[in-house]
Write a protein that holds these residues in place. Structure first.
Motif, PDB file in Angstrom:
ATOM      1  N   PRO A 118       0.806  -1.238   0.000  1.00 17.72           N
ATOM      2  CA  PRO A 118       0.000   0.000   0.000  1.00 17.72           C
ATOM      3  C   PRO A 118       0.829   1.274   0.000  1.00 17.72           C
ATOM      4  O   PRO A 118       0.385   2.300  -0.503  1.00 17.72           O
ATOM      5  N   GLY A 120       3.592   1.729  -1.635  1.00 20.80           N
ATOM      6  CA  GLY A 120       4.268   1.886  -2.914  1.00 20.80           C
ATOM      7  C   GLY A 120       5.580   1.144  -3.023  1.00 20.80           C
ATOM      8  O   GLY A 120       6.277   1.265  -4.046  1.00 20.80           O
ATOM      9  N   GLU A 136       6.562   5.736  -5.741  1.00 19.48           N
ATOM     10  CA  GLU A 136       6.207   6.703  -4.698  1.00 19.48           C
ATOM     11  C   GLU A 136       6.081   8.110  -5.268  1.00 19.48           C
ATOM     12  O   GLU A 136       5.183   8.862  -4.898  1.00 19.48           O
ATOM     13  N   PRO A 141       0.181   5.326  -5.162  1.00 17.38           N
ATOM     14  CA  PRO A 141      -0.358   4.724  -3.932  1.00 17.38           C
ATOM     15  C   PRO A 141      -1.527   5.506  -3.355  1.00 17.38           C
ATOM     16  O   PRO A 141      -2.472   4.925  -2.840  1.00 17.38           O
ATOM     17  N   THR A 144      -4.697   4.554  -5.296  1.00 23.04           N
ATOM     18  CA  THR A 144      -5.196   3.199  -5.039  1.00 23.04           C
ATOM     19  C   THR A 144      -5.706   3.056  -3.617  1.00 23.04           C
ATOM     20  O   THR A 144      -6.623   2.260  -3.352  1.00 23.04           O
ATOM     21  N   HIS A 168      -5.983  -0.962  -6.857  1.00 24.85           N
ATOM     22  CA  HIS A 168      -5.721  -1.551  -5.543  1.00 24.85           C
ATOM     23  C   HIS A 168      -6.030  -3.047  -5.582  1.00 24.85           C
ATOM     24  O   HIS A 168      -6.822  -3.514  -6.399  1.00 24.85           O
ATOM     25  N   GLY A 178      -2.493  -4.017  -1.191  1.00 22.98           N
ATOM     26  CA  GLY A 178      -1.424  -3.464  -2.015  1.00 22.98           C
ATOM     27  C   GLY A 178      -1.979  -2.932  -3.317  1.00 22.98           C
ATOM     28  O   GLY A 178      -3.170  -2.578  -3.419  1.00 22.98           O
ATOM     29  N   MET A 179      -1.151  -2.864  -4.332  1.00 23.88           N
ATOM     30  CA  MET A 179      -1.555  -2.330  -5.626  1.00 23.88           C
ATOM     31  C   MET A 179      -0.823  -3.076  -6.735  1.00 23.88           C
ATOM     32  O   MET A 179       0.221  -3.694  -6.504  1.00 23.88           O
TER      33      MET A 179
END
Length: 600
Positions: A118, A120, A136, A141, A144, A168, A178-179
């Motif tokens: 999450p 990045g 980043e 991030p 998402t 996401h 997370g992504m």
């Protein structure tokens, strides 16, 4: 009548000459100005239209490419393997996930596919072209985390540029695990644009160029931008045109449009030189025309001095004009006659067209009649074979004086005759494609009736028929038509197992199964024969398509099956049971009357 002397006539002609020259000069200036403006405006509109058309094509192409990649992150975020890898619930290791991402990137053409937490931090990358810092800085991030589709233009580790779509990935508990980001390559798009001599580029919401076939324009503002007040823009207005600092003498016509869903603006520039050329050519042509007209007028004025000496010539000219009128009248008469002839020819062509249309309608009717006859011939073969078998059994009973079972045989023959009559009505209905009265039908009874017709043929060929139809499975259908479908499909399975021989190989079996699945009855007929290829499966339900030898079939059985199942508000499809071959026909029918009405 008082006449002017020769000196007076010459003075009058001189004054007239002067007036004509002055008027011609004024007309020349005004006409050249108006012609240049008109030609320039028309050329500008033509170039503007060309720019708009080119812009529409480029937007369509770019939108198609980006739309394909825009959907990939959302689809990949639903994969259990990737979700489990991010939230730790999966046993897959990083090597397996990277291999999966590489395969997806290769298949889709993506520059890179990245899994990140999450915050990045990059956890896995298909081609290791994207690091944590890049993710980043892109602010993907944040997007998402808000469950939005992230978008950002990035520079990858190898120096290439790409556009990222990020989605996401939800964990097992629904939280943000997370992504996943897909990097869209810009190289192929710019390579296509490089074939154009006109500048093509895309700007973001800050008016900065980030995609172009002019590499020296990348990263610069197209217009004055509040986000970069001290940076000189690439363009400045020049009336209806734009100029670029690289060559301030060159003017362009700009067409720009916002791209839906992306928030970008695409620009197409077309060189405005044709406008100047059109203005210049129109000015020269107009000036030449005015000069020619002026010279002509002056010549006519000069000839006025010779009118008296040309009196006789005028009479000759009048006679010539009369001849010209007479000749033109004759030509018009000839043209009128030709037009009348053409009208007659067209009337005859229309009459022949109507006759041809009538013949086509008649031919279509004959084709329908032929198809119905061929279908009746195909559908009668199986009941007639059964009648022949029962009749032969009856003869043997009489010869052996075992007449106890004779009434049953005669009753079965009567049933076959009734079924043939019903088949005729059904096939006629199939030809006319009417509706049919539907009612609850027990599938096990339908299978039993069908096996009465086809069972003897299967036993003769050494084929076992296994029926796995539990009692109580009921479909909202037509009993006779559904029985006809089963007879056709089982007969085809027998032909496939037997091939060109009288008997099938040992172990040949046909399985008939039925089950209820979510308000639908699923009925399948499966054999363990040689199966069929993809090309055959694509055409299997076409009328008159058959793989049997000439004289062995008309190719109508499966076409009849398809049409009957459709009339019963159902569907039929063919499948391959497994790698060992064989074929499986699956029929889905509504189990309740409400389901059948919904299907309609």
């Amino acid at each position: 009548m008082k006449t002017m002397s020769g000196v007076q006539q010459r003075n009058s002609h001189r004054r007239l000459f002067g007036a004509v020259i002055v008027a011609a000069c004024i007309c020349l200036v005004v006409s050249v100005y108006l012609a240049r403006e008109w030609a320039g405006r028309r050329a500008y509109e033509d170039l503007r239209t060309a720019a708009e058309e080119s812009l529409a094509l480029q937007i369509e192409a770019l939108t198609g490419v980006m739309e394909k990649y825009r959907l990939i992150p959302a689809l990949l975020s639903r994969r259990q393997t990737l979700r489990g890898f991010l939230d730790g619930s999966s046993t897959a290791d990083e090597i397996e996930v990277v291999e999966m991402l590489r395969g997806i990137a290769a298949a889709s053409g993506a520059r890179d596919i990245v899994l990140a937490d999450p915050a990045g931090k990059v956890i896995a990358s298909a081609r290791s072209l994207t690091d944590t810092g890049t993710i980043e800085r892109s602010k993907l991030p944040e997007a998402t985390m808000q469950r939005r589709l992230g978008r950002a233009a990035l520079e990858l580790d190898d120096g290439t540029r790409a556009y990222a779509f990020a989605s996401h990935v939800a964990g097992a508990d629904g939280a943000n695990a997370g992504m996943i980001a897909v990097m869209v390559p810009f190289g192929a798009i710019e390579a296509n644009w490089s074939l154009s001599s006109n500048p093509i580029f895309v700007t973001d919401t800050r008016e900065f160029v980030f995609l172009s076939n002019r590499l020296d324009w990348l990263g610069k503002p197209w217009q004055a931008s509040a986000s970069a007040p001290n940076v000189e823009p690439l363009s400045f207005a020049a009336g209806d045109f734009v100029r670029v600092p690289a060559d301030r003498t060159v003017r362009y016509i700009e067409a720009a449009r916002t791209i839906p869903n992306l928030g970008w603006t695409m620009h197409v520039l077309i060189h405005a030189e044709p406008v100047a050329t059109a203005r210049r050519n129109a000015g020269w042509l107009t000036a030449l025309a005015i000069i020619l007209v002026t010279v002509s007028v002056l010549i006519l004025i000069g000839r006025r001095e010779m009118n008296l000496a040309r009196a006789r010539l005028e009479k000759a000219q009048n006679l010539r004009l009369e001849r010209l009128v007479r000749d033109r009248t004759a030509e018009l008469s000839t043209v009128n006659a030709a037009l009348r002839n053409e009208v007659e020819v067209r009337r005859e062509a229309e009459r022949q067209l109507r006759e041809t249309q009538d013949e086509l309608v008649h031919a279509a009717k004959l084709a329908v009649i032929g198809q119905m006859s061929a279908t009746l011939s195909h559908e009668y073969n199986q009941p007639l074979a059964a009648i022949k078998t029962y009749a032969a059994n009856g003869v043997r009973m009489i010869e052996r004086e075992k007449t106890d079972g004779l009434p049953d045989v005669l009753a079965r023959i009567g049933q076959m005759v009734d079924r043939m009559s019903a088949l005729s009505r059904t096939l006629l209905a199939f030809s006319r494609k009417p509706g049919t009265k539907l009612q609850p039908v027990a599938i096990d009874e339908v299978v039993s009736d069908a096996l009465i017709l086809i069972g003897q043929r299967a036993r003769k060929a050494g084929i076992s028929i296994v029926s796995d139809v539990p009692a109580g499975v009921t479909a909202h259908s037509g009993k006779l038509r559904l029985s006809q479908v089963l007879v056709n499909l089982v007969g085809n399975a027998i032909d496939a197992l037997r091939g060109e021989n009288e008997t099938a190989p040992a172990g040949a079996v046909i399985r008939i199964c039925a089950a209820m699945e979510g308000g639908r009855v699923v009925l399948s007929i499966e054999d363990n024969g040689p199966g069929m290829g993809a090309s055959v499966r694509d055409r299997i339900f076409e009328p008159f398509f058959t793989t049997k030898p000439v004289g062995s079939g008309l190719g109508l059985g499966l076409s009849v099956v398809d049409n009957i199942v459709r009339d019963l508000n159902g569907t039929v499809r063919v499948e391959t049971p497994g790698p060992g071959g064989g074929a499986r026909f699956v029929i889905e029918l509504p189990a309740e009357a409400a389901a059948a009405e919904a299907a309609e």
